[in-house]
Scaffold this motif. Structure first.
Motif, PDB file in Angstrom:
ATOM      1  N   ILE A   3      46.752 -26.950  40.696  1.00 23.80           N
ATOM      2  CA  ILE A   3      47.748 -27.781  40.013  1.00 23.80           C
ATOM      3  C   ILE A   3      49.025 -27.883  40.844  1.00 23.80           C
ATOM      4  N   THR A   4      49.387 -26.817  41.552  1.00 13.75           N
ATOM      5  CA  THR A   4      50.584 -26.881  42.404  1.00 13.75           C
ATOM      6  C   THR A   4      50.404 -27.908  43.518  1.00 13.75           C
ATOM      7  N   VAL A   5      49.211 -27.993  44.082  1.00 14.04           N
ATOM      8  CA  VAL A   5      48.930 -28.999  45.113  1.00 14.04           C
ATOM      9  C   VAL A   5      48.993 -30.391  44.490  1.00 14.04           C
ATOM     10  N   PHE A   6      48.410 -30.542  43.318  1.00 13.82           N
ATOM     11  CA  PHE A   6      48.451 -31.816  42.611  1.00 13.82           C
ATOM     12  C   PHE A   6      49.891 -32.264  42.372  1.00 13.82           C
ATOM     13  N   ALA A  39      45.966 -34.473  30.067  1.00 12.09           N
ATOM     14  CA  ALA A  39      44.684 -34.272  30.753  1.00 12.09           C
ATOM     15  C   ALA A  39      44.606 -32.869  31.351  1.00 12.09           C
ATOM     16  N   LEU A  40      45.689 -32.426  31.967  1.00 13.03           N
ATOM     17  CA  LEU A  40      45.706 -31.058  32.505  1.00 13.03           C
ATOM     18  C   LEU A  40      45.517 -30.036  31.383  1.00 13.03           C
ATOM     19  N   LYS A  47      41.882 -32.532  40.560  1.00 12.95           N
ATOM     20  CA  LYS A  47      41.344 -33.456  41.563  1.00 12.95           C
ATOM     21  C   LYS A  47      40.894 -34.761  40.917  1.00 12.95           C
ATOM     22  N   GLU A  48      40.261 -34.667  39.756  1.00 13.16           N
ATOM     23  CA  GLU A  48      39.827 -35.859  39.020  1.00 13.16           C
ATOM     24  C   GLU A  48      41.032 -36.668  38.548  1.00 13.16           C
ATOM     25  N   ILE A  49      42.040 -35.980  38.071  1.00  7.64           N
ATOM     26  CA  ILE A  49      43.256 -36.659  37.614  1.00  7.64           C
ATOM     27  C   ILE A  49      43.920 -37.368  38.785  1.00  7.64           C
ATOM     28  N   TRP A  50      44.012 -36.686  39.943  1.00 12.86           N
ATOM     29  CA  TRP A  50      44.623 -37.295  41.118  1.00 12.86           C
ATOM     30  C   TRP A  50      43.866 -38.569  41.512  1.00 12.86           C
ATOM     31  N   ARG A  51      42.545 -38.537  41.475  1.00 11.50           N
ATOM     32  CA  ARG A  51      41.748 -39.733  41.801  1.00 11.50           C
ATOM     33  C   ARG A  51      42.112 -40.887  40.880  1.00 11.50           C
TER      34      ARG A  51
END
Length: 64
Positions: A3-6, A39-40, A47-51
């Motif tokens: 999540i921090t990367v996101f 969503a989180l 990763k899915e959320i970022w997409r």
């Protein structure tokens, strides 16, 4: 993806302030009518959320 990367990717792409507002207020139909934060909380992988964010905002492939 952590999540921090996101969150860093969101801030890099949209700016820290806009990323925060977007995560709290923008509803994504591809995420079941949820915001990023919802969503989180629902356990959808970051990763899915970022997409889905990338698709919705036409983020260029090299920054996805």
């Amino acid at each position: 993806m952590r999540i921090t990367v996101f969150r860093r990717l969101m801030a890099d792409e949209f700016g820290p302030g806009r990323a925060e507002v977007l995560a709290k207020d923008h509803v994504f139909s591809a995420l079941g009518g949820r915001t990023v934060e919802q969503a989180l909380a629902a356990g959808i992988p970051a990763k899915e959320i970022w997409r889905e964010v990338c698709v919705a905002f036409d983020v260029p492939a090299e920054r996805r």
